[in-house]
Design an enzyme around this catalytic site. Structure first.
Site, PDB file in Angstrom:
ATOM      1  CE  LYS A   1       0.599   1.933   3.383  1.00  0.00           C
ATOM      2  NZ  LYS A   1       1.819   2.564   3.998  1.00  0.00           N
TER       3      LYS A   1
ATOM      4  CE1 TYR B   1      -2.131   0.284   7.338  1.00  0.00           C
ATOM      5  CE2 TYR B   1      -0.626   2.141   7.386  1.00  0.00           C
ATOM      6  CZ  TYR B   1      -0.873   0.811   7.124  1.00  0.00           C
ATOM      7  OH  TYR B   1       0.140   0.006   6.646  1.00  0.00           O
TER       8      TYR B   1
HETATM    9  P1  NAD Z   1      12.185   2.403   1.910  1.00  0.00           P
HETATM   10  O1  NAD Z   1      12.535   3.764   1.447  1.00  0.00           O
HETATM   11  O2  NAD Z   1      12.768   1.939   3.193  1.00  0.00           O
HETATM   12  O3  NAD Z   1      12.534   1.330   0.795  1.00  0.00           O
HETATM   13  C1  NAD Z   1      12.264   1.570  -0.568  1.00  0.00           C
HETATM   14  C2  NAD Z   1      13.113   0.675  -1.422  1.00  0.00           C
HETATM   15  O4  NAD Z   1      12.902   1.027  -2.773  1.00  0.00           O
HETATM   16  C3  NAD Z   1      14.622   0.816  -1.146  1.00  0.00           C
HETATM   17  O5  NAD Z   1      15.202  -0.442  -1.155  1.00  0.00           O
HETATM   18  C4  NAD Z   1      15.109   1.649  -2.306  1.00  0.00           C
HETATM   19  O6  NAD Z   1      16.458   1.384  -2.642  1.00  0.00           O
HETATM   20  C5  NAD Z   1      14.175   1.192  -3.418  1.00  0.00           C
HETATM   21  N1  NAD Z   1      14.073   2.159  -4.507  1.00  0.00           N
HETATM   22  C6  NAD Z   1      14.160   1.855  -5.810  1.00  0.00           C
HETATM   23  N2  NAD Z   1      14.055   2.949  -6.554  1.00  0.00           N
HETATM   24  C7  NAD Z   1      13.908   3.988  -5.714  1.00  0.00           C
HETATM   25  C8  NAD Z   1      13.758   5.389  -5.900  1.00  0.00           C
HETATM   26  N3  NAD Z   1      13.735   5.950  -7.116  1.00  0.00           N
HETATM   27  N4  NAD Z   1      13.650   6.161  -4.794  1.00  0.00           N
HETATM   28  C9  NAD Z   1      13.649   5.622  -3.565  1.00  0.00           C
HETATM   29  N5  NAD Z   1      13.780   4.276  -3.332  1.00  0.00           N
HETATM   30  C10 NAD Z   1      13.903   3.482  -4.391  1.00  0.00           C
HETATM   31  O7  NAD Z   1      10.586   2.353   1.946  1.00  0.00           O
HETATM   32  P2  NAD Z   1       9.661   1.337   2.757  1.00  0.00           P
HETATM   33  O8  NAD Z   1       9.278   1.966   4.052  1.00  0.00           O
HETATM   34  O9  NAD Z   1      10.256   0.007   2.771  1.00  0.00           O
HETATM   35  O10 NAD Z   1       8.341   1.360   1.865  1.00  0.00           O
HETATM   36  C11 NAD Z   1       8.219   0.617   0.664  1.00  0.00           C
HETATM   37  C12 NAD Z   1       6.739   0.331   0.409  1.00  0.00           C
HETATM   38  O11 NAD Z   1       6.229  -0.438   1.493  1.00  0.00           O
HETATM   39  C13 NAD Z   1       5.864   1.573   0.335  1.00  0.00           C
HETATM   40  O12 NAD Z   1       4.812   1.362  -0.561  1.00  0.00           O
HETATM   41  C14 NAD Z   1       5.318   1.690   1.746  1.00  0.00           C
HETATM   42  O13 NAD Z   1       4.094   2.380   1.844  1.00  0.00           O
HETATM   43  C15 NAD Z   1       5.126   0.230   2.075  1.00  0.00           C
HETATM   44  N6  NAD Z   1       5.109  -0.027   3.522  1.00  0.00           N
HETATM   45  C16 NAD Z   1       4.077  -0.728   4.011  1.00  0.00           C
HETATM   46  C17 NAD Z   1       4.001  -0.976   5.356  1.00  0.00           C
HETATM   47  C18 NAD Z   1       2.843  -1.776   5.883  1.00  0.00           C
HETATM   48  O14 NAD Z   1       2.647  -1.785   7.087  1.00  0.00           O
HETATM   49  N7  NAD Z   1       2.082  -2.459   5.038  1.00  0.00           N
HETATM   50  C19 NAD Z   1       4.973  -0.502   6.219  1.00  0.00           C
HETATM   51  C20 NAD Z   1       6.060   0.189   5.667  1.00  0.00           C
HETATM   52  C21 NAD Z   1       6.117   0.449   4.312  1.00  0.00           C
END
Ligand code: NAD
Length: 362
Positions: free
Chosen positions: A134, A218
Protein backbone atom coordinates in the site's frame (compact mmCIF):
# COMPACT_ATOMS: atom_id res chain seq x y z
CA UNK A 1 -1.55 -18.98 -17.10
CA UNK A 2 0.40 -22.18 -17.53
CA UNK A 3 2.27 -21.57 -14.29
CA UNK A 4 -0.89 -21.15 -12.27
CA UNK A 5 -2.46 -24.21 -13.88
CA UNK A 6 0.62 -26.22 -12.98
CA UNK A 7 0.42 -25.20 -9.33
CA UNK A 8 -3.22 -26.26 -9.17
CA UNK A 9 -2.52 -29.56 -10.83
CA UNK A 10 0.42 -30.21 -8.54
CA UNK A 11 -1.72 -29.33 -5.59
CA UNK A 12 -4.21 -31.98 -6.57
CA UNK A 13 -1.23 -34.31 -6.64
CA UNK A 14 -2.04 -35.38 -10.15
CA UNK A 15 -0.04 -34.94 -13.27
CA UNK A 16 -1.67 -36.11 -16.43
CA UNK A 17 0.78 -37.14 -19.12
CA UNK A 18 0.67 -38.69 -22.54
CA UNK A 19 3.58 -40.28 -24.34
CA UNK A 20 4.52 -40.31 -27.97
CA UNK A 21 4.77 -44.10 -27.79
CA UNK A 22 1.19 -44.52 -26.72
CA UNK A 23 -0.59 -41.43 -27.99
CA UNK A 24 -4.04 -42.60 -26.95
CA UNK A 25 -3.05 -43.43 -23.39
CA UNK A 26 -3.41 -40.75 -20.77
CA UNK A 27 -2.67 -41.71 -17.20
CA UNK A 28 -2.37 -40.13 -13.85
CA UNK A 29 0.74 -40.33 -11.78
CA UNK A 30 1.53 -38.70 -8.47
CA UNK A 31 4.11 -35.99 -8.09
CA UNK A 32 4.68 -34.08 -4.88
CA UNK A 33 2.90 -30.76 -5.08
CA UNK A 34 4.87 -27.58 -4.54
CA UNK A 35 4.56 -27.23 -0.78
CA UNK A 36 5.39 -23.55 -0.61
CA UNK A 37 5.13 -20.62 -2.95
CA UNK A 38 8.46 -19.01 -3.82
CA UNK A 39 8.31 -15.29 -3.11
CA UNK A 40 10.64 -12.64 -4.55
CA UNK A 41 10.82 -9.29 -2.78
CA UNK A 42 11.25 -6.27 -5.05
CA UNK A 43 12.89 -3.39 -3.17
CA UNK A 44 14.96 -4.19 -0.10
CA UNK A 45 14.25 -1.14 2.03
CA UNK A 46 12.87 -0.88 5.54
CA UNK A 47 9.67 -2.87 5.14
CA UNK A 48 11.23 -5.76 3.23
CA UNK A 49 14.26 -5.90 5.52
CA UNK A 50 12.68 -5.42 8.93
CA UNK A 51 9.23 -6.93 8.47
CA UNK A 52 8.56 -9.00 5.36
CA UNK A 53 11.73 -11.09 5.13
CA UNK A 54 11.60 -12.05 8.84
CA UNK A 55 7.85 -12.75 8.53
CA UNK A 56 8.44 -14.98 5.51
CA UNK A 57 10.54 -17.21 7.82
CA UNK A 58 7.41 -17.67 9.96
CA UNK A 59 5.09 -18.63 7.12
CA UNK A 60 3.95 -22.17 6.41
CA UNK A 61 3.01 -21.68 2.76
CA UNK A 62 5.71 -19.33 1.49
CA UNK A 63 9.44 -19.25 1.07
CA UNK A 64 11.72 -16.29 0.43
CA UNK A 65 13.36 -17.46 -2.77
CA UNK A 66 14.32 -14.32 -4.65
CA UNK A 67 15.26 -10.66 -4.44
CA UNK A 68 15.13 -7.79 -6.90
CA UNK A 69 17.33 -4.85 -5.99
CA UNK A 70 19.09 -1.85 -7.44
CA UNK A 71 21.63 -1.91 -4.59
CA UNK A 72 24.35 -4.53 -5.32
CA UNK A 73 25.90 -4.02 -1.88
CA UNK A 74 22.77 -5.57 -0.31
CA UNK A 75 23.14 -8.84 -2.23
CA UNK A 76 25.79 -10.59 -0.08
CA UNK A 77 23.93 -9.66 3.09
CA UNK A 78 20.66 -11.15 1.84
CA UNK A 79 22.39 -14.17 0.34
CA UNK A 80 24.04 -14.97 3.63
CA UNK A 81 21.04 -14.31 5.81
CA UNK A 82 18.42 -16.06 3.71
CA UNK A 83 20.39 -18.43 1.49
CA UNK A 84 19.15 -16.83 -1.73
CA UNK A 85 20.38 -18.63 -4.81
CA UNK A 86 22.39 -16.55 -7.33
CA UNK A 87 19.98 -17.48 -10.09
CA UNK A 88 17.13 -15.88 -8.09
CA UNK A 89 18.75 -12.47 -7.75
CA UNK A 90 17.70 -9.73 -10.16
CA UNK A 91 18.14 -6.01 -10.66
CA UNK A 92 15.58 -3.60 -12.08
CA UNK A 93 16.94 -4.00 -15.61
CA UNK A 94 17.02 -7.81 -15.89
CA UNK A 95 13.94 -8.32 -13.70
CA UNK A 96 11.72 -9.45 -16.61
CA UNK A 97 13.83 -12.61 -16.98
CA UNK A 98 12.11 -13.81 -13.81
CA UNK A 99 9.43 -15.12 -16.19
CA UNK A 100 11.66 -18.13 -16.81
CA UNK A 101 12.32 -18.86 -13.16
CA UNK A 102 10.15 -21.63 -11.74
CA UNK A 103 11.42 -20.99 -8.20
CA UNK A 104 9.44 -17.77 -8.11
CA UNK A 105 5.64 -17.90 -7.94
CA UNK A 106 4.88 -14.54 -6.33
CA UNK A 107 6.48 -11.13 -6.76
CA UNK A 108 6.03 -8.82 -3.79
CA UNK A 109 6.43 -5.15 -4.82
CA UNK A 110 7.82 -3.15 -1.88
CA UNK A 111 8.99 -0.01 -3.69
CA UNK A 112 7.99 3.67 -3.43
CA UNK A 113 4.34 3.99 -4.56
CA UNK A 114 5.13 5.64 -7.92
CA UNK A 115 6.91 2.42 -8.94
CA UNK A 116 4.13 0.01 -7.90
CA UNK A 117 2.29 0.11 -11.22
CA UNK A 118 5.35 -0.50 -13.39
CA UNK A 119 6.60 -3.44 -11.34
CA UNK A 120 3.15 -4.96 -10.89
CA UNK A 121 2.55 -4.86 -14.64
CA UNK A 122 6.00 -6.31 -15.38
CA UNK A 123 5.48 -9.06 -12.78
CA UNK A 124 2.07 -9.92 -14.22
CA UNK A 125 3.51 -10.06 -17.73
CA UNK A 126 6.17 -12.44 -16.38
CA UNK A 127 3.27 -14.71 -15.34
CA UNK A 128 3.80 -14.28 -11.61
CA UNK A 129 1.20 -13.57 -8.94
CA UNK A 130 1.63 -10.12 -7.45
CA UNK A 131 1.51 -8.84 -3.92
CA UNK A 132 1.87 -5.07 -3.89
CA UNK A 133 2.37 -2.79 -0.93
CA UNK A 134 0.00 0.00 0.00
CA UNK A 135 -0.81 2.62 -1.15
CA UNK A 136 -1.59 0.68 -4.29
CA UNK A 137 -0.43 3.52 -6.58
CA UNK A 138 -0.62 7.31 -6.78
CA UNK A 139 -3.58 7.35 -9.21
CA UNK A 140 -6.79 5.52 -10.07
CA UNK A 141 -5.48 5.11 -13.63
CA UNK A 142 -2.39 3.27 -12.31
CA UNK A 143 -4.53 1.01 -10.12
CA UNK A 144 -6.80 0.15 -13.04
CA UNK A 145 -3.79 -0.67 -15.23
CA UNK A 146 -2.43 -2.96 -12.50
CA UNK A 147 -5.75 -4.80 -12.13
CA UNK A 148 -6.05 -5.17 -15.89
CA UNK A 149 -2.50 -6.49 -16.32
CA UNK A 150 -3.11 -9.14 -13.65
CA UNK A 151 -6.45 -10.13 -15.18
CA UNK A 152 -5.01 -10.25 -18.70
CA UNK A 153 -2.17 -12.48 -17.53
CA UNK A 154 -4.42 -14.60 -15.29
CA UNK A 155 -2.43 -13.96 -12.14
CA UNK A 156 -3.72 -12.84 -8.78
CA UNK A 157 -3.16 -9.43 -7.24
CA UNK A 158 -3.24 -8.68 -3.52
CA UNK A 159 -2.52 -5.40 -1.74
CA UNK A 160 -0.44 -5.48 1.45
CA UNK A 161 -3.17 -4.28 3.80
CA UNK A 162 -1.89 -6.45 6.65
CA UNK A 163 -4.55 -5.08 9.04
CA UNK A 164 -7.37 -6.74 7.13
CA UNK A 165 -5.77 -10.08 8.05
CA UNK A 166 -5.69 -9.10 11.75
CA UNK A 167 -8.56 -10.63 13.78
CA UNK A 168 -8.80 -7.43 15.82
CA UNK A 169 -9.57 -5.39 12.73
CA UNK A 170 -11.89 -8.13 11.47
CA UNK A 171 -13.75 -7.84 14.80
CA UNK A 172 -14.81 -4.24 14.22
CA UNK A 173 -15.57 -4.94 10.58
CA UNK A 174 -18.03 -7.57 11.86
CA UNK A 175 -19.72 -5.04 14.14
CA UNK A 176 -20.19 -2.83 11.08
CA UNK A 177 -21.88 -5.70 9.24
CA UNK A 178 -24.00 -7.10 12.09
CA UNK A 179 -24.89 -3.72 13.62
CA UNK A 180 -25.55 -4.74 17.24
CA UNK A 181 -25.48 -1.03 18.15
CA UNK A 182 -27.57 0.14 15.20
CA UNK A 183 -26.32 2.37 12.43
CA UNK A 184 -22.94 4.07 12.43
CA UNK A 185 -23.36 7.78 13.18
CA UNK A 186 -19.79 9.11 13.48
CA UNK A 187 -16.28 7.80 13.03
CA UNK A 188 -13.10 9.45 14.19
CA UNK A 189 -9.87 7.86 13.02
CA UNK A 190 -6.24 8.85 12.90
CA UNK A 191 -2.95 7.41 11.73
CA UNK A 192 0.33 9.26 11.92
CA UNK A 193 3.85 9.29 13.25
CA UNK A 194 6.74 11.72 13.44
CA UNK A 195 9.04 11.19 10.47
CA UNK A 196 12.33 12.94 11.14
CA UNK A 197 13.87 12.18 7.75
CA UNK A 198 14.52 15.12 5.50
CA UNK A 199 15.22 13.56 2.11
CA UNK A 200 13.09 10.48 1.61
CA UNK A 201 10.58 9.43 -1.06
CA UNK A 202 7.82 10.07 1.48
CA UNK A 203 8.57 13.79 1.03
CA UNK A 204 8.75 13.53 -2.76
CA UNK A 205 5.61 14.01 -4.86
CA UNK A 206 6.96 12.26 -7.97
CA UNK A 207 7.76 9.11 -5.99
CA UNK A 208 4.28 8.98 -4.48
CA UNK A 209 5.04 10.54 -1.10
CA UNK A 210 2.72 12.40 1.25
CA UNK A 211 1.10 11.44 4.53
CA UNK A 212 -2.25 10.71 2.90
CA UNK A 213 -1.15 7.75 0.80
CA UNK A 214 1.27 6.44 3.36
CA UNK A 215 -0.57 6.64 6.70
CA UNK A 216 -3.85 8.27 5.68
CA UNK A 217 -5.04 5.06 4.08
CA UNK A 218 -5.19 3.49 7.57
CA UNK A 219 -7.46 6.25 8.82
CA UNK A 220 -9.52 5.95 5.64
CA UNK A 221 -9.68 2.16 5.92
CA UNK A 222 -10.87 2.56 9.52
CA UNK A 223 -13.87 4.58 8.29
CA UNK A 224 -14.58 2.38 5.27
CA UNK A 225 -14.25 -0.90 7.15
CA UNK A 226 -16.25 0.25 10.17
CA UNK A 227 -19.18 1.30 7.99
CA UNK A 228 -18.78 -1.30 5.26
CA UNK A 229 -19.65 1.54 2.89
CA UNK A 230 -17.90 3.71 0.34
CA UNK A 231 -17.83 7.49 0.88
CA UNK A 232 -20.01 9.66 -1.34
CA UNK A 233 -18.29 12.95 -0.62
CA UNK A 234 -15.10 14.30 0.94
CA UNK A 235 -13.87 17.61 2.32
CA UNK A 236 -10.17 17.91 3.09
CA UNK A 237 -7.52 20.35 4.26
CA UNK A 238 -3.77 19.91 4.48
CA UNK A 239 -1.08 21.78 6.38
CA UNK A 240 2.58 21.55 7.32
CA UNK A 241 4.62 22.71 10.28
CA UNK A 242 7.92 22.00 8.45
CA UNK A 243 7.63 23.71 5.05
CA UNK A 244 11.36 23.28 4.35
CA UNK A 245 10.80 19.49 4.23
CA UNK A 246 7.13 19.20 3.28
CA UNK A 247 6.89 21.62 0.37
CA UNK A 248 6.00 19.06 -2.33
CA UNK A 249 3.64 16.88 -0.29
CA UNK A 250 1.49 17.36 2.78
CA UNK A 251 2.84 16.73 6.26
CA UNK A 252 -0.71 16.51 7.65
CA UNK A 253 -4.09 15.91 6.02
CA UNK A 254 -7.46 16.26 7.75
CA UNK A 255 -10.42 14.85 5.84
CA UNK A 256 -14.13 14.41 6.39
CA UNK A 257 -16.15 11.69 4.69
CA UNK A 258 -19.88 11.32 4.12
CA UNK A 259 -21.32 7.82 3.63
CA UNK A 260 -24.58 6.77 1.89
CA UNK A 261 -26.20 5.76 5.21
CA UNK A 262 -25.60 9.27 6.54
CA UNK A 263 -22.59 8.24 8.67
CA UNK A 264 -19.81 10.83 8.82
CA UNK A 265 -16.11 10.44 9.49
CA UNK A 266 -13.47 12.89 10.67
CA UNK A 267 -10.04 11.49 9.83
CA UNK A 268 -6.49 12.73 10.30
CA UNK A 269 -3.10 11.63 9.12
CA UNK A 270 0.35 13.07 9.58
CA UNK A 271 4.11 12.69 9.29
CA UNK A 272 4.44 15.15 12.18
CA UNK A 273 2.06 13.78 14.83
CA UNK A 274 1.90 10.36 16.48
CA UNK A 275 -1.76 9.17 16.28
CA UNK A 276 -3.20 5.67 16.02
CA UNK A 277 -6.86 5.19 16.90
CA UNK A 278 -10.39 4.59 15.67
CA UNK A 279 -13.62 5.51 17.42
CA UNK A 280 -17.02 4.55 16.07
CA UNK A 281 -20.20 6.00 17.54
CA UNK A 282 -23.33 4.06 16.65
CA UNK A 283 -27.01 4.84 17.34
CA UNK A 284 -26.86 2.85 20.59
CA UNK A 285 -23.23 2.46 21.59
CA UNK A 286 -19.59 2.90 20.69
CA UNK A 287 -16.42 1.03 19.78
CA UNK A 288 -12.84 2.20 20.28
CA UNK A 289 -9.59 0.77 18.96
CA UNK A 290 -6.21 1.97 20.16
CA UNK A 291 -3.83 1.15 18.71
CA UNK A 292 -5.77 0.63 15.54
CA UNK A 293 -3.20 0.05 12.78
CA UNK A 294 -0.01 -1.12 14.50
CA UNK A 295 1.99 -4.17 13.44
CA UNK A 296 0.84 -5.87 16.63
CA UNK A 297 -1.20 -5.25 19.75
CA UNK A 298 -4.21 -3.67 18.07
CA UNK A 299 -7.01 -3.79 20.60
CA UNK A 300 -10.30 -2.23 21.53
CA UNK A 301 -13.48 -2.19 23.55
CA UNK A 302 -17.18 -1.65 23.03
CA UNK A 303 -19.86 0.10 25.04
CA UNK A 304 -21.43 -3.26 26.04
CA UNK A 305 -18.18 -4.29 27.76
CA UNK A 306 -16.92 -6.55 24.96
CA UNK A 307 -13.16 -6.42 24.56
CA UNK A 308 -11.33 -6.83 21.26
CA UNK A 309 -7.92 -8.30 21.97
CA UNK A 310 -6.99 -11.30 19.85
CA UNK A 311 -3.41 -12.52 19.87
CA UNK A 312 -1.63 -12.49 16.53
CA UNK A 313 1.99 -13.57 16.20
CA UNK A 314 2.77 -11.81 12.92
CA UNK A 315 0.28 -9.92 10.76
CA UNK A 316 2.61 -10.14 7.79
CA UNK A 317 3.11 -13.91 8.11
CA UNK A 318 -0.65 -14.41 8.40
CA UNK A 319 -1.26 -12.13 5.42
CA UNK A 320 1.23 -13.96 3.21
CA UNK A 321 0.08 -17.43 4.33
CA UNK A 322 -3.57 -16.55 3.66
CA UNK A 323 -2.74 -15.03 0.29
CA UNK A 324 -0.67 -18.11 -0.60
CA UNK A 325 -3.55 -20.41 0.39
CA UNK A 326 -5.89 -18.41 -1.84
CA UNK A 327 -3.45 -18.83 -4.72
CA UNK A 328 -3.10 -22.58 -4.10
CA UNK A 329 -6.89 -22.97 -3.98
CA UNK A 330 -7.61 -20.50 -6.79
CA UNK A 331 -9.78 -18.42 -4.46
CA UNK A 332 -10.19 -14.64 -4.38
CA UNK A 333 -7.57 -12.70 -2.46
CA UNK A 334 -8.76 -11.26 0.85
CA UNK A 335 -7.52 -7.80 -0.19
CA UNK A 336 -7.54 -7.72 -3.99
CA UNK A 337 -6.43 -4.91 -6.26
CA UNK A 338 -10.02 -3.65 -6.37
CA UNK A 339 -9.80 -2.89 -2.63
CA UNK A 340 -6.59 -0.90 -3.13
CA UNK A 341 -8.34 0.98 -5.93
CA UNK A 342 -11.32 1.86 -3.67
CA UNK A 343 -8.95 3.71 -1.35
CA UNK A 344 -7.11 5.51 -4.14
CA UNK A 345 -10.41 6.75 -5.59
CA UNK A 346 -11.05 8.46 -2.27
CA UNK A 347 -7.42 9.60 -1.91
CA UNK A 348 -7.62 11.32 -5.31
CA UNK A 349 -10.82 13.08 -4.23
CA UNK A 350 -9.19 14.14 -0.95
CA UNK A 351 -6.29 15.77 -2.81
CA UNK A 352 -8.73 17.49 -5.15
CA UNK A 353 -10.75 18.77 -2.23
CA UNK A 354 -7.68 20.06 -0.37
CA UNK A 355 -6.31 21.75 -3.50
CA UNK A 356 -9.59 23.46 -4.37
CA UNK A 357 -10.94 23.98 -0.87
CA UNK A 358 -14.28 22.42 -1.76
CA UNK A 359 -16.45 19.36 -1.21
CA UNK A 360 -15.77 16.66 -3.80
CA UNK A 361 -18.54 14.21 -4.64
CA UNK A 362 -17.66 10.62 -5.42
P1 NAD B 1 12.19 2.40 1.91
O1 NAD B 1 12.53 3.76 1.45
O2 NAD B 1 12.77 1.94 3.19
O3 NAD B 1 12.53 1.33 0.79
C1 NAD B 1 12.26 1.57 -0.57
C2 NAD B 1 13.11 0.68 -1.42
O4 NAD B 1 12.90 1.03 -2.77
C3 NAD B 1 14.62 0.82 -1.15
O5 NAD B 1 15.20 -0.44 -1.16
C4 NAD B 1 15.11 1.65 -2.31
O6 NAD B 1 16.46 1.38 -2.64
C5 NAD B 1 14.18 1.19 -3.42
N1 NAD B 1 14.07 2.16 -4.51
C6 NAD B 1 14.16 1.85 -5.81
N2 NAD B 1 14.06 2.95 -6.55
C7 NAD B 1 13.91 3.99 -5.71
C8 NAD B 1 13.76 5.39 -5.90
N3 NAD B 1 13.73 5.95 -7.12
N4 NAD B 1 13.65 6.16 -4.79
C9 NAD B 1 13.65 5.62 -3.56
N5 NAD B 1 13.78 4.28 -3.33
C10 NAD B 1 13.90 3.48 -4.39
O7 NAD B 1 10.59 2.35 1.95
P2 NAD B 1 9.66 1.34 2.76
O8 NAD B 1 9.28 1.97 4.05
O9 NAD B 1 10.26 0.01 2.77
O10 NAD B 1 8.34 1.36 1.86
C11 NAD B 1 8.22 0.62 0.66
C12 NAD B 1 6.74 0.33 0.41
O11 NAD B 1 6.23 -0.44 1.49
C13 NAD B 1 5.86 1.57 0.34
O12 NAD B 1 4.81 1.36 -0.56
C14 NAD B 1 5.32 1.69 1.75
O13 NAD B 1 4.09 2.38 1.84
C15 NAD B 1 5.13 0.23 2.08
N6 NAD B 1 5.11 -0.03 3.52
C16 NAD B 1 4.08 -0.73 4.01
C17 NAD B 1 4.00 -0.98 5.36
C18 NAD B 1 2.84 -1.78 5.88
O14 NAD B 1 2.65 -1.78 7.09
N7 NAD B 1 2.08 -2.46 5.04
C19 NAD B 1 4.97 -0.50 6.22
C20 NAD B 1 6.06 0.19 5.67
C21 NAD B 1 6.12 0.45 4.31
Amino acid sequence: MEKQRRIFIQQAGIVVAATALAPNVVWATTKPRKEKLGVALVGLGYYSTDLLAPALQLTKNCELKGIVTGSPEKIPVWKEKYGIDDKNIYNYENFDRIANNDDIDVIYVVLPPSMHAEYTVRAAKAGKHVWCEKPMAPSVADCEAMIKACKDNKVKLAIGYRCQHDPNIQAYMKVGKERPFGKVKMITSAAGYFDGRTNHWKQNKKLGGGAMGDMGVYALQGARLATGEEPISVLAQSFTTRPAIYHEVEETMMFQLEFPSGARAACHTSFGIQMNYLQVNYEKGWLKMEPHSSYGGNKGSMSNGTLINFPIASQQAKQMDEDATAIFNDQPMLVPGEEGLRDIRVVEAIYKSAANNCVVKL
